[in-house]
Motif scaffolding. Structure first.
Motif: not given
Length: 480
Positions: A125-126, A56, A123
């Motif tokens: 990865h979130d 991130r 998005a």
């Protein structure tokens, strides 16, 4: 021991070493194995979480860099657009500037696409991080592959797009310039702004002028004179060749008319375009012009490239014969192969063979392909009443070589550059002023009417007195 297998089967993804630990005898071994398995799962979850956080941070750093580049290029694009709009430039000069603006626009668009891809990846990865945190106790699944953007491939694609746009802009500018030049040439031809410059053709070894070659020039305005290499290609492409040839032929005939009043049998030679030679209709038009002014054809020579002569169709050869019957002589020009048939050339009306001096020198040095000696070529052509003309002579040693080969005529800058024709050459000859008739004497009543014998006739009164003319008017009519 009966409770251990269900406990081992309940923990999915546990390694074989952990299960073996659970199977140790005694409750202490089972408890130790459970603690080791639980600690390993927690450690793996934390490791994966840290990896996601690192990714991130990298993505956020890349996003910031992209935003900086996007802002910088936007500023550059705005400044460049303002400068282009403020600078007074022609369309051909503004094309490279517009290409640069298009380059920056393409780069800004590409950066926008990169930002979109980075946001999508963030998005994803979130979402994966939330799922990982919710299932810390469950066996961790293999993370989804992270889409990788190759910066080198993206840069190369951007450069290719910019190069394609730049080439298209250059081609558009060239087409626009060619259209403008063609319009200027078409206007000059329609207005008859064709000039003829003459370069002498001398006889060797005396270097006495025996003829001239008419070299065409195109007058665009008072300060611009186009040479053949500047406009002939456009003339051929746009189909202006027959129009230009008709203008040149009429001027050459005017020069031939002027040379007919001189002593020494001077001649003038002119060229036709390849489009005219390949068109029977255009040749027929020029043939009609020659037939109209056939009294001047004896002082005119029409030059024809060797490659064109060898490719003439039967219809064009027939028109060639008709011109020759009207007294037009032809010259074989731009000769690249000296293996010629003199009799066949003479039958077609060829009276001159014109080749570069370097070609004769190559034959003289034994580098050519003739079956006879280079020195015998001129005598062989002379027996068929064909004269050799050495062209593009620039120095005196070359003149000496041509004299040694027995070549009759020569042309080049060593003798004279092309010079413009005097305007009075193209002027129509003045008609001889009519002889002033003596005024008739008033009629008196004759003796026959009155009844008296007629008076004797006075011859001095009946003859008209000759008109006195100035020497300048006589000289002008003689030189016309």
């Amino acid at each position: 021991m009966n409770a251990l297998p269900p406990l081992a089967a309940a923990v999915t993804g546990v390694s074989a070493g952990a299960i073996a630990t659970l199977l140790l005898p005694g409750g202490l071994g089972a408890a130790a194995g459970l603690l080791l398995c639980g600690g390993g799962l927690v450690g793996m979850a934390r490791l994966y979480e840290r990896r996601l956080l690192v990714q991130r941070e990298q993505i956020f750093a890349g996003l910031g860099e992209v935003k900086v580049r996007l802002a910088t290029n936007a500023i550059r694009l705005d400044n460049l657009s303002q400068r282009v709009e403020q600078m007074p430039m022609r369309e051909a000069d503004a094309a490279p500037a517009r290409a640069a603006i298009n380059e920056l626009t393409a780069e800004v668009g590409l950066l926008g696409d990169l930002i979109h891809q980075v946001a999508t990846t963030l998005a994803d990865h979130d979402a994966q991080l939330i799922v990982a945190q919710a299932r810390q106790a469950a066996p961790l699944a293999k993370p989804a592959p992270v889409p990788v953007i190759d910066p080198e491939a993206a840069r190369q694609a951007r450069l290719d797009a910019i190069a394609a746009e730049r080439e298209e802009a250059e081609r558009a500018a060239e087409r626009s310039a060619a259209d403008k030049r063609a319009a200027v040439i078409s206007t000059a031809l329609s207005e008859g702004k064709v000039e003829v410059h003459l370069q002498p053709i001398v006889q060797l070894p005396q270097r006495r002028t025996r003829g001239y070659e008419a070299l065409v020039r195109l007058r665009v305005d008072e300060n611009t004179l186009l040479l053949p290499e500047d406009f002939l290609s456009i003339v051929e492409q746009r189909g202006f060749g027959p129009t230009l040839d008709a203008l040149v032929l009429t001027r050459a005939l005017a020069i031939a008319r002027h040379l007919g009043t001189k002593q020494g049998g001077l001649f003038v030679s002119c060229n036709f375009s390849e489009a005219t030679w390949s068109s029977s209709k255009a040749l027929a038009t020029l043939s009609r012009i020659l037939d109209k002014y056939r009294e001047h054809n004896g002082h005119l020579v029409v030059e024809m490239p060797q490659r064109v002569f060898r490719a003439l169709d039967p219809a064009s050869l027939g028109l060639l014969g008709a011109m020759s019957a009207n007294g037009v002589r032809f010259a074989l020009d731009q000769v690249a192969d000296l293996r010629l048939d003199p009799i066949a050339l003479f039958d077609r009306g060829i009276r001159f063979v014109k080749a570069p001096a370097t070609l004769f020198q190559a034959e003289m040095a034994g580098e050519g392909s003739l079956d006879i000696a280079a020195g015998d070529l001129a005598s062989m052509m002379a027996r068929a009443s064909i004269a050799l003309v050495a062209d593009e002579i620039a120095d005196n040693p070359t003149v000496a070589d041509m004299i040694e080969l027995g070549i009759t005529y020569a042309q080049g800058l060593i003798f004279s550059p092309p010079r413009p024709v005097k305007p009075e050459v193209f002027a129509e000859p003045e008609a001889a002023p009519p002889t002033a008739a003596s005024e008739a004497a008033p009629q008196r009543p004759t003796a026959e009417v009155l009844g008296y014998p007629p008076p004797p006739a006075s011859p001095a009164q009946d003859e008209a007195k000759p008109e006195r003319q100035s020497f300048r008017s006589v000289l002008r009519r003689a030189s016309a």
